[in-house]
Design a protein around this motif. Sequence first.
Motif, short mmCIF file in Angstrom:
data_model
loop_
_atom_site.label_atom_id
_atom_site.label_comp_id
_atom_site.label_asym_id
_atom_site.label_seq_id
_atom_site.Cartn_x
_atom_site.Cartn_y
_atom_site.Cartn_z
N THR A 67 -17.74 23.54 0.19
CA THR A 67 -17.30 24.78 -0.13
C THR A 67 -18.17 26.10 0.17
OG1 THR A 67 -17.78 24.66 -2.52
CG2 THR A 67 -15.74 23.81 -1.81
N ASP A 94 -3.17 26.45 2.81
CA ASP A 94 -3.28 25.62 4.27
C ASP A 94 -1.80 25.40 4.44
OD1 ASP A 94 -4.30 23.99 5.99
OD2 ASP A 94 -3.87 22.16 4.89
N HIS A 116 -11.84 28.26 4.37
CA HIS A 116 -11.89 27.07 3.44
C HIS A 116 -12.67 27.28 2.11
CE1 HIS A 116 -11.06 25.00 7.20
NE2 HIS A 116 -10.76 23.88 6.71
N THR A 117 -13.71 28.25 2.22
CA THR A 117 -14.65 28.47 0.93
C THR A 117 -13.86 29.67 0.25
OG1 THR A 117 -15.88 29.91 2.19
CG2 THR A 117 -16.51 27.74 2.38
N GLU A 122 -4.23 31.47 6.44
CA GLU A 122 -5.49 30.87 6.53
C GLU A 122 -6.06 30.79 7.89
OE1 GLU A 122 -2.87 27.35 7.11
OE2 GLU A 122 -2.67 29.44 6.59
N ARG A 173 -10.80 22.64 -1.79
CA ARG A 173 -10.31 23.82 -1.07
C ARG A 173 -9.21 24.57 -1.81
NH1 ARG A 173 -7.80 23.99 5.04
NH2 ARG A 173 -7.34 26.09 5.16
N TYR A 224 -11.45 32.94 1.44
CA TYR A 224 -10.41 33.41 0.89
C TYR A 224 -10.23 34.94 0.43
CZ TYR A 224 -8.12 28.80 1.65
OH TYR A 224 -7.85 27.72 2.05
N SER A 249 -3.36 17.68 2.52
CA SER A 249 -3.71 18.81 3.34
C SER A 249 -2.79 18.51 4.65
CB SER A 249 -5.12 19.06 3.63
OG SER A 249 -5.41 17.94 4.44
N GLU A 300 -11.73 16.29 -1.41
CA GLU A 300 -11.98 17.27 -0.71
C GLU A 300 -11.18 18.37 -0.51
OE1 GLU A 300 -13.37 18.23 3.94
OE2 GLU A 300 -14.06 16.15 2.91
#
Length: 540
Positions: free
Chosen positions: A27, A267, A230-231, A207, A287, A235, A275, A283
């Motif tokens: 992240t 996402d 993603h991090t 995104e 996110r 955002y 996801s 993971e």
Amino acid sequence: MTQIPSPTEELRAAARRLDRRRFLTVTGAAAALAFAVNLPNTASAAAPADGAALPTDPFTLGVASGDPLPDSVVLWTRLAPEPLAPDGGLPAEAVEVAWEIAADPAFDRIVAAGTATAHPEFQHSVRVEPAGLAPATTYYYRFRAGRWRSETGRTRTAPAPDARPAAVRFGLVSCQRYDQGFYTAYRHLAAEPDLDAVLHLGDYLYEYPVNATAGVRNTPVPAHLNRETHTLEDYRLRYALYHSDPDLRAAHAAHPFIVTWDDHEVDNNYAGAVSEQDVPAEEFLVRRAAAYRAYWENMPLRAPQLPDGPDLRLYRRLRYGRLAQLDILDTRQYRDDQAHGDGWQVPGEAAADPARTLLGAAQERWLADGWRDSTARWNLLPQQVTFARRRNRVEGPWPLSMDAWDGYPAARERLLTAAERAGVDNLVVCTGDVHVHYAFDLKADWDDPDSRTLGVELVTSSISSGGDGAERPANWAALTEANPHLRFYDGRRGYVVLTLDAEQLRADFRTVDAVSTPDAGVGTAASFVSRAGDPGLRAV
């Protein structure tokens, strides 16, 4: 996507147990803050600066209000002298911000005032929840940091719990991909008179990468926006880009917003801990935690919506006296993975599994309990994905959207059964997601057009996503013939104005001529009413 279980406490715990090296690899350093639980434990300990040293205007992202109660409303802003810089143009220091709310736009009759702290841990966002306001009353608010003063926002409280207002009016909006069009619809929405609130039904941001010219806008943007989010930093920067739009700022300043999300705030087509790309659940939850944290920082949400790691309790209930109850749903965080993939598929046994859920068991119980206790004339469900059955061709076998309620038919049946058992006579589902205007009757038997109508669904088109659109998309004839409960279909961009009184609802479907140019006009493509106690949409 492959079929794996919905999010569980074990998965959430796994996300929290990530070692520091793994966490920062996934992240980035800023995203470590996404696992903060509450403000006192994460906020700066040093005394806040008074803002006097700020060299340029920090209120570049405007103001907003939301979640009206009879005696309170959330007020929001964020300090960012350089909004598209990763740090917003501010050092990692807290800043004191003054706020005031008045009964008049000139602020001659101030009813409440105070100070709040813009913490760097929350990207210098500020939210205030003034109490003791009068019900069903319009107020004006603003912020000040040093010598800088924000624009003035207008907001409105909800009616008293037992009040029977003559009418309430809501705007319905969704899907505002920045690089696919101008936000002209928001400029027109800002000018709509007497809206009590705007219901944002999801896809506040996207995104996907934003290229150097911001797509059709042909406006230069920094290169660090040209990557998928993603991090936490990603955002936050995407929200800054969206909030910098003057038409979106005008809509927020004109009306309080009641928000919920769909998929693109995190996402595309994600389902719980699954996801789109099928990355490991641990993971993806990291996110999701970053995305949820940035969402809370940038929306006019109350303190109880502060996320706890990858979890955020977004479903909630608001009331407008005894005229309307709003049960705001979250159809993303708790859903089972889509059956048969994310797209349009002929449903099989997996989709028909009666145990499958779109809302999760806890949210389903909360909704049913709220309906049993409701005393409202109208029960509104602001939510994300198309609720009514929707066939895309005249002859079978019929593919259905696995991402919408069609992919979760048992969950849809449980919802309708709960509404019937609770005695909900006037059910109104408010939907976004699909970038078109729809108006549906909700039927007891989708295969029998003459079966009982259980409620109505109003689907608002996008603000900009999908580009200009067309009044009659290529599949217009097929959809209207294959779905006799579909009363209206228009593929242009716009919003819906929903007016409720004791006798009927009225839905006005507004459309703009284009979103590829910034100065398009707006018109009403169609209007429908549904009478209280006699659901079913009738053109007017």
